[in-house]
Write a protein that holds these residues in place. Structure first.
Motif, PDB file in Angstrom:
ATOM      1  N   ASP A  49       0.698  -1.097   0.157  1.00  0.00           N
ATOM      2  CA  ASP A  49      -0.002  -0.206  -0.024  1.00  0.00           C
ATOM      3  C   ASP A  49       0.811   1.613  -0.005  1.00  0.00           C
ATOM      4  N   VAL A 121      -9.730   8.832  -2.989  1.00  0.00           N
ATOM      5  CA  VAL A 121     -10.053   8.709  -4.007  1.00  0.00           C
ATOM      6  C   VAL A 121     -11.692   8.709  -4.996  1.00  0.00           C
ATOM      7  N   ILE A 126      -9.872   9.255   2.434  1.00  0.00           N
ATOM      8  CA  ILE A 126      -9.620   8.122   3.629  1.00  0.00           C
ATOM      9  C   ILE A 126      -8.700   9.020   4.637  1.00  0.00           C
ATOM     10  N   GLY A 154      -6.334   1.513   1.093  1.00  0.00           N
ATOM     11  CA  GLY A 154      -7.203   2.641  -0.189  1.00  0.00           C
ATOM     12  C   GLY A 154      -5.811   2.940  -1.080  1.00  0.00           C
ATOM     13  N   THR A 159      -6.389  -1.317  -5.104  1.00  0.00           N
ATOM     14  CA  THR A 159      -7.672  -1.005  -4.273  1.00  0.00           C
ATOM     15  C   THR A 159      -8.755  -0.210  -4.771  1.00  0.00           C
ATOM     16  N   GLN A 160      -8.431   0.805  -5.139  1.00  0.00           N
ATOM     17  CA  GLN A 160      -8.974   1.927  -5.884  1.00  0.00           C
ATOM     18  C   GLN A 160     -10.229   0.637  -7.155  1.00  0.00           C
ATOM     19  N   ILE A 163     -12.273  -0.812  -5.185  1.00  0.00           N
ATOM     20  CA  ILE A 163     -13.825   0.750  -4.378  1.00  0.00           C
ATOM     21  C   ILE A 163     -14.611   0.849  -6.080  1.00  0.00           C
ATOM     22  N   ILE A 185     -11.087  -3.323   4.433  1.00  0.00           N
ATOM     23  CA  ILE A 185     -11.343  -1.860   4.067  1.00  0.00           C
ATOM     24  C   ILE A 185     -13.150  -1.498   2.206  1.00  0.00           C
TER      25      ILE A 185
END
Length: 318
Positions: A49, A121, A126, A154, A159-160, A163, A185
């Motif tokens: 991350d 994001v 976040i 995130g 991860t984005q 999302i 998350i």
């Protein structure tokens, strides 16, 4: 629990030899700090991350090892000193000096605070617990996440990508299965987007506390989320607990090498017409995952990109 931390100052080019040598005298793990740039292959394998900016490479490496303070009688340290002196006789190890300090379990998590700051994001803020929401952000969706022992703040592109796909497909009726939950998350955000409930699976027992803390600080009820520890790919008991044809969305932010064997299993958890959101795919593995998704009988809806990472979204036949 407190630990004695010993740090060897050496050369980056000598670190592998030094690590190998001190492991022979009882050092069980070594933390490496250097400024050698990561290759793209390294980054893909690490799937991290947060990558701190370390500055230019000066050729120096710091190798740290930890010994339980209550059990440290000095014997391992003395053995390490002898091995370093022996190494000097046939190779350059730089200073080869050892400094000591004491640390606690909590320090491993707290050290990340210098690298992790609030970010966005799209229109989602976040933010970690040690920072405050600015006045201009009070109208945004605010998610509180602290980096810790479980993956997923995130910040990472994978991860984005997930999302954004979750936001696109979540409805008030969505029941989500989050494979490789990490910090929670994705489940957390799916619930914030309006999902009815979520279940997660993970291999790491550390996720239990991380998910519980993150759900609580974001005002989500414990009843909204259930976490199971085990490997859904080959553990029949976990598959049975998760259940079959129950999920409107299955999200899996995992490396491509895991997605390939996961996909033919996970189709049995998806409802007819259910959505399968995958990420964690480095760009040169896109075709591999797309082929695995198609081979499982799923219809590819879209492939999205961010940086060198890919997300594949597919649907089970209705």
């Amino acid at each position: 629990m407190r630990y004695n931390k010993y740090t060897i100052k050496t050369l980056a080019e000598a670190e592998d030899v030094v690590i190998s040598t001190i492991s022979d005298v009882g050092v069980e793990g070594v933390e490496i700090e250097d400024k050698v740039p990561l290759t793209e292959a390294d980054k893909a394998q690490m799937f991290v991350d947060i990558l701190p900016d370390c500055g230019p490479n000066d050729g120096t490496a710091y190798l740290s090892f930890y010994i339980d303070a209550e059990q440290d009688d000095g014997s391992i340290l003395e053995a390490v000193r002898r091995e370093l002196e022996d190494l000097r006789s046939f190779m350059d190890i730089g200073e080869g000096t050892i400094t000591s300090s004491q640390t606690a379990d909590e320090d491993y998590v707290n050290n990340w605070k210098q690298y992790f700051h609030q970010f966005y994001v799209d229109d989602i803020l976040i933010i970690p617990s040690w920072e405050n929401v600015k006045a201009e952000d009070t109208d945004k969706m605010v998610i509180h996440i602290d980096p810790g022992t479980a993956f997923g703040t995130g910040m990472h592109e994978t991860t984005q990508l997930c999302i954004r796909q979750l936001r696109k497909y979540v409805t008030p009726e969505t029941v989500l299965l989050d494979v490789g939950t990490g910090s929670g998350i994705l489940s957390l955000l799916a619930l914030k987007f309006g999902a009815k409930s979520a279940i997660g699976t993970d291999l790491d027992i550390c996720t239990i506390e991380a998910v519980r803390d993150n759900m609580t600080v974001n005002g989500l009820a414990e009843a909204d989320f259930q976490l199971l520890i085990g490997n859904i790919i080959d553990d029949q008991a976990i598959q049975d607990q998760v259940g079959y044809e129950k999920y409107d969305i299955v999200a899996a932010n995992i490396l491509a090498e895991v997605l390939v064997p996961l996909t033919p299993v996970i189709i049995h958890q998806l409802k007819p017409g259910g959505i399968y959101i995958t990420s964690g795919i480095i760009d040169d593995k896109e075709e591999t995952v797309v082929n695995a998704v198609k081979a499982a009988g799923l219809n590819v809806l879209e492939v999205t990109y961010q940086g060198e990472w890919v997300s594949v979204t597919a649907q089970k036949a209705k």
